[in-house]
Scaffold this active site. Structure first.
Site, mmCIF file in Angstrom:
data_model
loop_
_atom_site.group_PDB
_atom_site.id
_atom_site.type_symbol
_atom_site.label_atom_id
_atom_site.label_comp_id
_atom_site.label_asym_id
_atom_site.label_seq_id
_atom_site.Cartn_x
_atom_site.Cartn_y
_atom_site.Cartn_z
ATOM 1 N N VAL A 29 0.837 -1.221 0.000
ATOM 2 C CA VAL A 29 0.000 0.000 0.000
ATOM 3 C C VAL A 29 0.860 1.254 0.000
ATOM 4 O O VAL A 29 0.334 2.360 -0.151
ATOM 5 C CB VAL A 29 -0.952 0.054 1.224
ATOM 6 C CG1 VAL A 29 -2.061 -0.967 1.097
ATOM 7 C CG2 VAL A 29 -0.180 -0.140 2.526
ATOM 8 N N ARG A 31 5.104 3.030 -0.496
ATOM 9 C CA ARG A 31 6.544 2.868 -0.713
ATOM 10 C C ARG A 31 7.165 4.249 -0.589
ATOM 11 O O ARG A 31 6.616 5.218 -1.104
ATOM 12 C CB ARG A 31 6.747 2.310 -2.136
ATOM 13 C CG ARG A 31 8.178 2.084 -2.470
ATOM 14 C CD ARG A 31 8.375 1.620 -3.905
ATOM 15 N NE ARG A 31 9.758 1.813 -4.257
ATOM 16 C CZ ARG A 31 10.730 1.024 -3.820
ATOM 17 N NH1 ARG A 31 10.426 -0.021 -3.089
ATOM 18 N NH2 ARG A 31 11.965 1.281 -4.123
ATOM 19 N N GLY A 35 11.152 2.785 3.229
ATOM 20 C CA GLY A 35 10.915 1.369 2.948
ATOM 21 C C GLY A 35 9.559 1.209 2.305
ATOM 22 O O GLY A 35 9.026 2.159 1.730
ATOM 23 N N VAL A 37 5.429 -0.549 2.681
ATOM 24 C CA VAL A 37 4.432 -0.990 3.664
ATOM 25 C C VAL A 37 3.400 -1.873 2.978
ATOM 26 O O VAL A 37 2.929 -1.560 1.891
ATOM 27 C CB VAL A 37 3.738 0.230 4.308
ATOM 28 C CG1 VAL A 37 2.615 -0.217 5.231
ATOM 29 C CG2 VAL A 37 4.751 1.045 5.109
ATOM 30 N N LYS A 56 5.948 -3.198 7.677
ATOM 31 C CA LYS A 56 6.869 -2.264 7.021
ATOM 32 C C LYS A 56 8.197 -2.970 6.808
ATOM 33 O O LYS A 56 8.833 -3.419 7.765
ATOM 34 C CB LYS A 56 7.069 -1.020 7.888
ATOM 35 C CG LYS A 56 8.156 -0.081 7.344
ATOM 36 C CD LYS A 56 8.315 1.157 8.187
ATOM 37 C CE LYS A 56 9.485 2.004 7.698
ATOM 38 N NZ LYS A 56 9.633 3.242 8.516
ATOM 39 N N ASP A 155 8.269 16.425 11.615
ATOM 40 C CA ASP A 155 7.701 16.458 10.260
ATOM 41 C C ASP A 155 6.189 16.231 10.296
ATOM 42 O O ASP A 155 5.639 15.408 9.558
ATOM 43 C CB ASP A 155 8.381 15.383 9.376
ATOM 44 C CG ASP A 155 8.005 15.573 7.906
ATOM 45 O OD1 ASP A 155 8.111 14.600 7.127
ATOM 46 O OD2 ASP A 155 7.551 16.677 7.549
HETATM 47 C C1 LIG Z 1 13.777 6.165 10.869
HETATM 48 C C2 LIG Z 1 12.451 6.352 11.552
HETATM 49 C C3 LIG Z 1 11.269 6.303 10.810
HETATM 50 C C4 LIG Z 1 10.045 6.489 11.430
HETATM 51 C C5 LIG Z 1 10.003 6.702 12.804
HETATM 52 N N1 LIG Z 1 8.783 6.901 13.473
HETATM 53 N N2 LIG Z 1 8.645 7.862 14.417
HETATM 54 C C6 LIG Z 1 7.389 7.821 14.844
HETATM 55 C C7 LIG Z 1 6.831 8.735 15.929
HETATM 56 C C8 LIG Z 1 5.437 9.190 15.574
HETATM 57 C C9 LIG Z 1 6.804 7.994 17.231
HETATM 58 C C10 LIG Z 1 7.725 9.959 16.077
HETATM 59 C C11 LIG Z 1 6.673 6.827 14.145
HETATM 60 C C12 LIG Z 1 7.604 6.249 13.284
HETATM 61 N N3 LIG Z 1 7.446 5.174 12.391
HETATM 62 C C13 LIG Z 1 6.308 4.985 11.647
HETATM 63 O O1 LIG Z 1 5.326 5.688 11.727
HETATM 64 N N4 LIG Z 1 6.381 3.936 10.765
HETATM 65 C C14 LIG Z 1 5.375 3.706 9.717
HETATM 66 C C15 LIG Z 1 4.125 3.013 10.202
HETATM 67 C C16 LIG Z 1 3.349 2.518 8.990
HETATM 68 N N5 LIG Z 1 1.914 2.588 9.203
HETATM 69 C C17 LIG Z 1 1.475 1.795 10.360
HETATM 70 C C18 LIG Z 1 -0.048 1.874 10.482
HETATM 71 O O2 LIG Z 1 -0.700 1.489 9.263
HETATM 72 C C19 LIG Z 1 -0.285 2.242 8.126
HETATM 73 C C20 LIG Z 1 1.222 2.180 7.950
HETATM 74 C C21 LIG Z 1 11.176 6.752 13.564
HETATM 75 C C22 LIG Z 1 12.402 6.580 12.925
#
Ligand SMILES: Cc1ccc(-n2nc(C(C)(C)C)cc2NC(=O)NCCCN2CCOCC2)cc1
Length: 411
Positions: A29, A31, A35, A37, A56, A155
């Site tokens: 769903v 990219r 990475g 998802v 992911k 962000d």
């Molecule tokens: C390098 C890195 C990248 C992302 C993060 N990060 N940081 C956060 C906060 C909100 C806690 C600050 C969340 C994420 N990762 C994330 O959202 N990941 C994606 C979740 C994908 N969704 C989950 C729910 O369903 C739709 C897709 C941290 C460090």
């Protein structure tokens, strides 16, 4: 190797493989730079509770810095309005890292685009009266939790504000996420002529960042939340600014974005923002804008009342203007924003932001790998010709209208 071979073999035989536990073939769903998802369901043999999950697959291989940061950060954080990491899978053979999350079907970027397009077709989709207030309340709760754990988001924008769908036990709950640079979800339904923030947008960046402030602060997150609040009210990005295709300049100073902010907010006077002259790019500001007299008659109140009939004395407007204070020192903390009168008066914020209303937004579409040409990630969003996505959009919009008519007949 430091572990004896037999023990390694035993460990490897017992390790649960992500492909054995989850069905994700052809269910991509999103990219982006972080990475890709997948929307998955656990296979019957897996011991994960039934329901939709997001898997992911982290870009690259091995424990990269960003993989470590995401895992280390998310495993410590637990709050209803922050995305929650359920499991980490390390595929030893391919050194791939997979993160398992509860799946969030919606996000504010798609939701706001849906309402903006519906307006263009002159067919408003009805929303609960406390829709914006409920979403704002939950974003501030999530950010208050992050800030009290000294986590800055850096962000915040509509695409990073996810909302749980109707199949989730947390229906209508906001989950703050960070989907990375390019918007991670493929959005074929929005005509490509629409605003498509495939490139990084500056629309949510606080003025101090555009003027060279060297550090992110909590106040920078609160400015972005103010921008999101205005966008929820008007269905338009408050500080929309056309973006050059390739933003090569690494300088934080973006004249067009600052021009847009001043033409909405007015130009900050010495009284409004005492520390302005101490910012690194103040010299550029004076060179480009002089004393800002040309913006003297602009103000947020004028903008919101002229274009959206919003009263400058309403609690909604007062909170918005507090969040969008040009001087970061004058912006409220997340806690102070939560204590604002806006959230105390009727209608109160609801736990389900849809307040039991039917959810008119479509589910996310799967990306077929063919369209997802790897060489130029920025172009991957152009996978469908515009007419196809417009057609699809109109179909899904007709469905939403039909749904709404049925709903009105029922009520
Ligand atoms: C390098 C890195 C990248 C992302 C993060 N990060 N940081 C956060 C906060 C909100 C806690 C600050 C969340 C994420 N990762 C994330 O959202 N990941 C994606 C979740 C994908 N969704 C989950 C729910 O369903 C739709 C897709 C941290 C460090």
């Amino acid at each position: 190797a430091w572990m004896d071979a037999d023990f390694r073999r035993q460990l490897s035989a017992r390790r649960e493989r992500v492909e054995d536990a989850f069905e994700f073939e052809g269910r991509k769903v999103g990219r982006g730079s972080y990475g890709q998802v997948f929307k998955t369901k656990p296979r019957s043999c897996a011991d994960a509770p039934a329901g939709d999950y997001a898997l992911k697959q982290i870009e690259g291989s091995g424990l990269s810095m960003s993989a470590c940061r995401e895992i280390a950060l998310l495993r410590e954080l637990k709050h209803p309005n922050v995305i929650s990491l359920k499991q980490v899978y390390l595929a030893h053979e391919t050194r791939q890292i997979w993160l398992l999350f509860d799946y969030a079907e919606h996000d504010l970027w798609r939701m706001i685009n849906f309402h903006a397009s519906a307006k263009k077709c002159n067919s408003q989709v009805s929303l609960p009266p406390n829709f914006t207030k409920s979403i704002m309340h939950q974003i501030l709760c999530g950010i208050h939790y992050l800030h009290s754990n000294w986590v800055l988001h850096r962000d915040l924008k509509p695409a990073n504000i996810l909302v749980m769908g109707t199949t989730s036990p947390e229906r209508g709950r906001v989950k703050i996420a960070d989907l990375g640079l390019a918007r991670l979800f493929h959005q074929p339904l929005t005509p490509l002529t629409e605003i498509d923030p495939v490139v990084v947008t500056f629309w949510y960046r606080a003025p101090e960042l555009l003027l060279g402030a060297r550090h992110y602060t909590k106040a920078i997150d609160l400015w972005a939340i103010g921008c999101i609040m205005a966008e929820l009210i008007t269905d338009k990005p408050l500080f929309y600014c056309k973006q050059e295709e390739d933003i090569k300049t690494s300088s934080p100073y973006n004249r067009d974005q600052l021009e847009r902010i001043f033409s909405v907010m007015g130009f900050p006077s010495q009284q409004d923002w005492r520390d302005l002259p101490h910012l690194p790019k103040y010299g550029d500001l004076v060179r480009n804008f002089g004393t800002g007299q040309q913006y003297a008659r602009f103000s947020l109140g004028r903008h919101m009342s002229r274009s959206f009939g919003m009263s400058e004395t309403s609690p909604e407007f007062r909170l918005l203007s507090r969040l969008l204070a040009m001087d970061p020192l004058r912006r409220p903390s997340a806690r102070e924003a939560l204590e604002d009168r806006y959230f105390l008066e009727e209608p109160r914020p609801a736990a389900d932001v849809f307040n039991g209303f039917d959810i008119p937004y479509g589910k996310r579409d799967f990306i077929s790998d063919s369209s997802d040409n790897k060489d130029d990630p920025a172009r991957q969003q152009q996978s469908q010709p515009v007419h196809a996505s417009l057609q699809q959009y109109q179909q899904s919009h007709q469905q939403a209208l039909l749904l709404q008519q049925q709903q009105q007949q029922l009520s």
